[in-house]
Write a protein that holds these residues in place. Structure first.
Motif, PDB file in Angstrom:
ATOM      1  N   GLU A  36     -12.416   5.111  -2.369  1.00 23.20           N
ATOM      2  CA  GLU A  36     -11.366   4.724  -3.752  1.00 23.20           C
ATOM      3  C   GLU A  36     -10.812   4.010  -3.433  1.00 23.20           C
ATOM      4  OE1 GLU A  36     -10.679   8.649  -4.402  1.00 23.20           O
ATOM      5  OE2 GLU A  36     -12.738   9.456  -3.651  1.00 23.20           O
ATOM      6  N   GLY A  37     -10.750   3.347  -2.070  1.00 16.79           N
ATOM      7  CA  GLY A  37      -9.377   1.901  -3.030  1.00 16.79           C
ATOM      8  C   GLY A  37      -7.985   2.693  -2.276  1.00 16.79           C
ATOM      9  N   TYR A  38      -7.714   2.937  -1.760  1.00 14.90           N
ATOM     10  CA  TYR A  38      -6.518   3.762  -1.353  1.00 14.90           C
ATOM     11  C   TYR A  38      -5.998   2.974   0.396  1.00 14.90           C
ATOM     12  CZ  TYR A  38      -5.960   6.904  -5.281  1.00 14.90           C
ATOM     13  OH  TYR A  38      -6.533   7.839  -6.448  1.00 14.90           O
ATOM     14  N   ARG A  39      -5.343   2.875   0.581  1.00 12.17           N
ATOM     15  CA  ARG A  39      -4.869   2.225   1.661  1.00 12.17           C
ATOM     16  C   ARG A  39      -3.294   3.076   2.028  1.00 12.17           C
ATOM     17  NH1 ARG A  39      -8.747  -2.645   3.159  1.00 12.17           N
ATOM     18  NH2 ARG A  39      -9.731  -2.688   1.717  1.00 12.17           N
ATOM     19  N   LEU A  40      -3.816   3.433   3.696  1.00 14.92           N
ATOM     20  CA  LEU A  40      -2.428   4.065   4.153  1.00 14.92           C
ATOM     21  C   LEU A  40      -0.735   3.103   4.031  1.00 14.92           C
ATOM     22  CD1 LEU A  40      -1.067   6.283   5.725  1.00 14.92           C
ATOM     23  CD2 LEU A  40      -1.526   5.972   6.911  1.00 14.92           C
ATOM     24  N   GLU A  41      -1.525   1.487   4.543  1.00 16.08           N
ATOM     25  CA  GLU A  41      -0.918  -0.038   5.048  1.00 16.08           C
ATOM     26  C   GLU A  41      -0.085  -0.495   3.234  1.00 16.08           C
ATOM     27  OE1 GLU A  41      -4.476   0.183   5.653  1.00 16.08           O
ATOM     28  OE2 GLU A  41      -4.030   0.660   7.720  1.00 16.08           O
ATOM     29  N   ALA A  42      -0.951  -0.302   2.368  1.00 16.84           N
ATOM     30  CA  ALA A  42      -0.844  -0.351   1.322  1.00 16.84           C
ATOM     31  C   ALA A  42      -0.739   0.514   0.300  1.00 16.84           C
ATOM     32  CB  ALA A  42      -1.446  -1.892   0.918  1.00 16.84           C
ATOM     33  N   ILE A  43       0.516   1.302  -0.053  1.00 17.07           N
ATOM     34  CA  ILE A  43       0.769   2.549  -0.493  1.00 17.07           C
ATOM     35  C   ILE A  43       1.145   1.939  -2.033  1.00 17.07           C
ATOM     36  CG2 ILE A  43       2.233   4.445  -0.888  1.00 17.07           C
ATOM     37  CD1 ILE A  43       1.892   5.057   2.016  1.00 17.07           C
ATOM     38  N   GLN A  44       1.240   1.758  -3.151  1.00 23.30           N
ATOM     39  CA  GLN A  44       1.878   1.807  -4.308  1.00 23.30           C
ATOM     40  C   GLN A  44       2.588   3.128  -5.196  1.00 23.30           C
ATOM     41  OE1 GLN A  44      -1.409   0.415  -6.821  1.00 23.30           O
ATOM     42  NE2 GLN A  44      -1.598  -1.121  -5.537  1.00 23.30           N
ATOM     43  N   ARG A  45       3.865   3.114  -5.366  1.00 23.49           N
ATOM     44  CA  ARG A  45       4.601   4.460  -5.592  1.00 23.49           C
ATOM     45  C   ARG A  45       5.356   3.592  -6.896  1.00 23.49           C
ATOM     46  NH1 ARG A  45       5.617   6.790  -1.289  1.00 23.49           N
ATOM     47  NH2 ARG A  45       5.714   5.786   0.674  1.00 23.49           N
ATOM     48  N   SER A  46       5.432   5.173  -7.503  1.00 22.02           N
ATOM     49  CA  SER A  46       5.370   4.819  -9.275  1.00 22.02           C
ATOM     50  C   SER A  46       7.170   3.753  -9.018  1.00 22.02           C
ATOM     51  CB  SER A  46       5.422   6.424  -9.922  1.00 22.02           C
ATOM     52  OG  SER A  46       6.455   6.757  -9.347  1.00 22.02           O
ATOM     53  N   PRO A  47       7.306   3.560 -10.159  1.00 23.56           N
ATOM     54  CA  PRO A  47       9.157   2.971 -10.274  1.00 23.56           C
ATOM     55  C   PRO A  47       9.832   4.008 -10.359  1.00 23.56           C
ATOM     56  CG  PRO A  47       7.525   2.218 -11.837  1.00 23.56           C
ATOM     57  CD  PRO A  47       6.500   3.179 -11.293  1.00 23.56           C
ATOM     58  N   GLU A  48      11.030   3.964 -10.055  1.00 22.71           N
ATOM     59  CA  GLU A  48      12.208   4.718  -9.776  1.00 22.71           C
ATOM     60  C   GLU A  48      12.475   5.597 -11.085  1.00 22.71           C
ATOM     61  OE1 GLU A  48      13.517   6.288  -7.871  1.00 22.71           O
ATOM     62  OE2 GLU A  48      11.888   5.449  -5.707  1.00 22.71           O
ATOM     63  N   VAL A  49      12.688   6.403 -11.520  1.00 12.93           N
ATOM     64  CA  VAL A  49      13.433   6.401 -12.851  1.00 12.93           C
ATOM     65  C   VAL A  49      14.308   7.220 -12.949  1.00 12.93           C
ATOM     66  CG1 VAL A  49      13.019   9.032 -14.441  1.00 12.93           C
ATOM     67  CG2 VAL A  49      11.004   7.497 -13.085  1.00 12.93           C
ATOM     68  N   PRO A  50      15.546   6.224 -13.939  1.00 17.68           N
ATOM     69  CA  PRO A  50      16.659   6.389 -13.607  1.00 17.68           C
ATOM     70  C   PRO A  50      16.870   8.308 -14.165  1.00 17.68           C
ATOM     71  CG  PRO A  50      16.224   4.771 -16.383  1.00 17.68           C
ATOM     72  CD  PRO A  50      14.829   5.652 -14.634  1.00 17.68           C
ATOM     73  N   GLN A  51      17.846   8.716 -13.075  1.00 22.42           N
ATOM     74  CA  GLN A  51      18.254   9.562 -13.559  1.00 22.42           C
ATOM     75  C   GLN A  51      19.069  10.335 -14.905  1.00 22.42           C
ATOM     76  OE1 GLN A  51      17.681  12.019 -11.441  1.00 22.42           O
ATOM     77  NE2 GLN A  51      16.490  10.632 -10.403  1.00 22.42           N
ATOM     78  N   GLU A  52      20.120   9.479 -15.504  1.00 20.96           N
ATOM     79  CA  GLU A  52      20.819   8.950 -16.059  1.00 20.96           C
ATOM     80  C   GLU A  52      19.982   8.851 -17.353  1.00 20.96           C
ATOM     81  OE1 GLU A  52      23.337   6.083 -15.559  1.00 20.96           O
ATOM     82  OE2 GLU A  52      24.229   6.432 -13.223  1.00 20.96           O
ATOM     83  N   ASN A  53      20.789   9.349 -18.680  1.00 22.33           N
ATOM     84  CA  ASN A  53      20.844   9.339 -19.803  1.00 22.33           C
ATOM     85  C   ASN A  53      20.819   8.115 -20.747  1.00 22.33           C
ATOM     86  OD1 ASN A  53      18.629  11.885 -19.840  1.00 22.33           O
ATOM     87  ND2 ASN A  53      20.746  13.343 -21.053  1.00 22.33           N
ATOM     88  N   ILE A  54      19.927   7.353 -20.901  1.00 20.53           N
ATOM     89  CA  ILE A  54      20.331   5.952 -21.373  1.00 20.53           C
ATOM     90  C   ILE A  54      20.458   5.766 -22.822  1.00 20.53           C
ATOM     91  CG2 ILE A  54      19.764   3.445 -21.331  1.00 20.53           C
ATOM     92  CD1 ILE A  54      18.317   4.205 -18.002  1.00 20.53           C
ATOM     93  N   GLU A  55      21.174   5.504 -23.054  1.00 22.33           N
ATOM     94  CA  GLU A  55      20.921   5.295 -25.478  1.00 22.33           C
ATOM     95  C   GLU A  55      20.684   4.080 -25.409  1.00 22.33           C
ATOM     96  OE1 GLU A  55      22.603   7.608 -26.958  1.00 22.33           O
ATOM     97  OE2 GLU A  55      22.967   8.915 -25.305  1.00 22.33           O
ATOM     98  N   PRO A  56      19.785   4.448 -26.478  1.00 16.40           N
ATOM     99  CA  PRO A  56      18.701   3.004 -27.777  1.00 16.40           C
ATOM    100  C   PRO A  56      19.989   2.094 -27.079  1.00 16.40           C
ATOM    101  CG  PRO A  56      18.764   4.998 -28.377  1.00 16.40           C
ATOM    102  CD  PRO A  56      19.555   5.636 -27.326  1.00 16.40           C
ATOM    103  N   GLN A  57      19.704   0.646 -27.260  1.00 18.85           N
ATOM    104  CA  GLN A  57      20.363  -0.625 -27.943  1.00 18.85           C
ATOM    105  C   GLN A  57      19.448  -0.419 -29.139  1.00 18.85           C
ATOM    106  OE1 GLN A  57      20.197  -3.502 -25.748  1.00 18.85           O
ATOM    107  NE2 GLN A  57      21.288  -2.415 -23.381  1.00 18.85           N
ATOM    108  N   LEU A  58      20.811  -1.143 -30.113  1.00 18.73           N
ATOM    109  CA  LEU A  58      21.167  -1.114 -31.459  1.00 18.73           C
ATOM    110  C   LEU A  58      21.206  -2.495 -31.841  1.00 18.73           C
ATOM    111  CD1 LEU A  58      21.631   2.294 -33.768  1.00 18.73           C
ATOM    112  CD2 LEU A  58      19.720   1.945 -32.467  1.00 18.73           C
TER     113      LEU A  58
END
Length: 58
Positions: A36-58
């Motif tokens: 299926e294309g999964y390999r133990l040597e090349a694990i693709q992890r999801s990007p880190e999700v920030p824990q803080e609430n980020i305010e949108p820029q206007l």
């Protein structure tokens, strides 16, 4: 061969087949994941999700 002897023989064969199938399935799982294309040597992890609430820029 009597009926009870046949049943005993069938039970023994079923137990042997079950143990053989468990060994094959453990190796088969690894092969399926590689196909299926999964390999133990090349694990693709999801990007880190920030824990803080980020305010949108206007």
């Amino acid at each position: 061969m009597g009926r009870k002897a046949k049943l005993k023989k069938q039970r023994r064969q079923a137990q042997q087949n079950k143990s053989d199938a468990q060994e094959v399935n453990s190796q088969d799982f690894i092969g399926q994941m590689r196909q299926e294309g999964y390999r133990l040597e090349a694990i693709q992890r999801s990007p880190e999700v920030p824990q803080e609430n980020i305010e949108p820029q206007l």
